[in-house]
Design a protein around this motif. Sequence first.
Motif, short mmCIF file in Angstrom:
data_model
loop_
_atom_site.label_atom_id
_atom_site.label_comp_id
_atom_site.label_asym_id
_atom_site.label_seq_id
_atom_site.Cartn_x
_atom_site.Cartn_y
_atom_site.Cartn_z
N ARG A 254 -5.48 -2.00 0.80
CA ARG A 254 -5.82 -1.19 -0.37
C ARG A 254 -4.80 -1.41 -1.49
O ARG A 254 -5.16 -1.46 -2.67
CB ARG A 254 -5.85 0.29 0.05
N TRP A 255 -3.54 -1.54 -1.11
CA TRP A 255 -2.49 -1.77 -2.11
C TRP A 255 -2.73 -3.06 -2.88
O TRP A 255 -2.47 -3.13 -4.09
CB TRP A 255 -1.13 -1.82 -1.40
N LYS A 256 -3.24 -4.08 -2.21
CA LYS A 256 -3.49 -5.37 -2.88
C LYS A 256 -4.51 -5.22 -4.01
O LYS A 256 -4.43 -5.92 -5.01
CB LYS A 256 -4.00 -6.39 -1.86
N THR A 257 -5.48 -4.34 -3.85
CA THR A 257 -6.55 -4.20 -4.84
C THR A 257 -6.36 -3.00 -5.77
O THR A 257 -6.85 -3.01 -6.89
CB THR A 257 -7.92 -4.07 -4.15
N ASP A 258 -5.66 -1.98 -5.29
CA ASP A 258 -5.51 -0.75 -6.08
C ASP A 258 -4.17 -0.10 -5.76
O ASP A 258 -4.10 0.95 -5.11
CB ASP A 258 -6.67 0.20 -5.75
N PRO A 259 -3.08 -0.70 -6.21
CA PRO A 259 -1.74 -0.26 -5.81
C PRO A 259 -1.40 1.18 -6.17
O PRO A 259 -0.66 1.84 -5.44
CB PRO A 259 -0.81 -1.24 -6.53
N LYS A 260 -1.94 1.70 -7.25
CA LYS A 260 -1.59 3.04 -7.67
C LYS A 260 -2.01 4.10 -6.65
O LYS A 260 -1.36 5.13 -6.50
CB LYS A 260 -2.23 3.36 -9.03
N THR A 261 -3.11 3.84 -5.93
CA THR A 261 -3.60 4.82 -4.96
C THR A 261 -2.74 4.86 -3.69
O THR A 261 -2.87 5.78 -2.89
CB THR A 261 -5.06 4.53 -4.55
N MET A 262 -1.89 3.88 -3.51
CA MET A 262 -1.07 3.79 -2.30
C MET A 262 0.37 4.23 -2.53
O MET A 262 1.24 4.02 -1.69
CB MET A 262 -1.10 2.37 -1.74
N SER A 263 0.64 4.86 -3.64
CA SER A 263 1.97 5.36 -3.93
C SER A 263 2.03 6.85 -3.62
O SER A 263 1.16 7.61 -4.04
CB SER A 263 2.31 5.13 -5.41
N GLY A 264 3.01 7.27 -2.83
CA GLY A 264 3.14 8.68 -2.53
C GLY A 264 3.23 8.96 -1.04
O GLY A 264 3.54 8.07 -0.24
N VAL A 265 2.94 10.20 -0.66
CA VAL A 265 3.07 10.65 0.71
C VAL A 265 1.69 10.80 1.35
O VAL A 265 0.76 11.34 0.74
CB VAL A 265 3.83 12.00 0.80
N PHE A 266 1.57 10.32 2.61
CA PHE A 266 0.30 10.36 3.33
C PHE A 266 0.54 10.84 4.75
O PHE A 266 1.64 10.71 5.29
CB PHE A 266 -0.34 8.96 3.36
N HIS A 267 -0.51 11.39 5.37
CA HIS A 267 -0.44 11.86 6.75
C HIS A 267 -1.53 11.22 7.59
O HIS A 267 -2.66 11.01 7.12
CB HIS A 267 -0.66 13.38 6.81
N TRP A 268 -1.19 10.91 8.84
CA TRP A 268 -2.22 10.55 9.82
C TRP A 268 -1.83 11.08 11.19
O TRP A 268 -0.65 11.07 11.55
CB TRP A 268 -2.45 9.04 9.90
N CYS A 269 -2.83 11.56 11.92
CA CYS A 269 -2.58 12.09 13.25
C CYS A 269 -3.87 12.08 14.06
O CYS A 269 -4.96 11.87 13.50
CB CYS A 269 -2.04 13.53 13.18
N GLY A 270 -3.75 12.30 15.37
CA GLY A 270 -4.91 12.43 16.21
C GLY A 270 -5.66 13.73 15.93
O GLY A 270 -5.16 14.60 15.19
N SER A 271 -6.83 13.88 16.51
CA SER A 271 -7.67 15.05 16.21
C SER A 271 -7.65 16.10 17.32
O SER A 271 -8.34 17.11 17.22
CB SER A 271 -9.11 14.60 15.97
N GLU A 272 -6.85 15.87 18.36
CA GLU A 272 -6.81 16.80 19.49
C GLU A 272 -5.47 17.54 19.52
O GLU A 272 -4.41 16.92 19.46
CB GLU A 272 -7.04 16.04 20.79
N PHE A 273 -5.55 18.85 19.64
CA PHE A 273 -4.36 19.70 19.60
C PHE A 273 -3.98 20.10 21.03
O PHE A 273 -4.83 20.60 21.78
CB PHE A 273 -4.63 20.96 18.78
N MET A 274 -2.73 19.92 21.38
CA MET A 274 -2.33 20.27 22.74
C MET A 274 -0.82 20.51 22.84
O MET A 274 -0.03 20.01 22.02
CB MET A 274 -2.75 19.18 23.73
#
Length: 300
Positions: free
Chosen positions: A210-230
């Motif tokens: 995504r950065w290669k085609t639209d670098p501005k959208t890849m600047s900043g803080v992001f989160h990723w995690c699984g969908s199961e809580f335990m």
Amino acid sequence: MKVLVTGASGLMGRALMREFERTPSCDVLGLAFSRAKGSLRKVDIRDEGEVRKVMQEFQPDAIVHAAVQRRPDVVEKDEEAAKKVNCSATETIAKISAEMGTFLIYISTDYVFDGTKPPYKPTDATNPLNKYGQQKLEGEKISQAHAPNCAILRVPVLYGQIETVEESAVTVLLNTLVNREKTDMIDDCCTRCPTSVDDIAVVCRQMCERWKTDPKTMSGVFHWCGSEFMTKYTMITKIADAFNLPHDHLKPDPVQPTGGTLRPKDCSLDRSKLEALGIGQTTPIWEELQKVMAPFVTSQ
């Protein structure tokens, strides 16, 4: 696209290497130190000269900085040694990345939050409870100060293709499960979202693309995690059920643990920012865990 991966011999790093190596449009180089082997380049990222040399030689378009001292108890005991990896090396990498115009993804942690107001968005206030979280938050600030266009990717407890069960805070629970000589109280208070390193690797690859085609959208803080809580107790009983192992010697402890390194109660992450960009992958935890843990269960 040329991609450099730090910490390439670790659990997260190996997943990143596999993902970029099987992507035809990518040329990847992995850096490691104490466990450097095969095609990995032995580089001490605490040494600015070594880092600068390899980056100037390889000329990466992107770098995923996954090298870390990730064990909170170890960071508490030897704060200065951990800081050299978690903060000083990060400053070196961020500074050189900015000089070369290299896109930096800094892998951070959900432990930058205090766990009192989940789920956390990237814009929510941080308040780490332990030195590990404090150092990773400092690494975030260092990265953004030297490389303002970088991406900060916060992730929770990870699991994946392990070399030893001790590599992951999820799989290491097997040791407690099979030790039936004593009754243990297992944390049933702190909630986590265990996440596959393979999913994180896909997210990093998608972010680079995504950065290669639209670098501005890849600047900043992001989160990723699984969908199961335990909780830790939930995880260990699920492992027991998956492999038909007894767990009557283990009891749930619903009270916040006292003593040792303080950990947040619930750092669930809101991943909607990446999802809105069409980025993400989620693997059902038990599908993956049964696969990666089976060899270690049979050897017990």
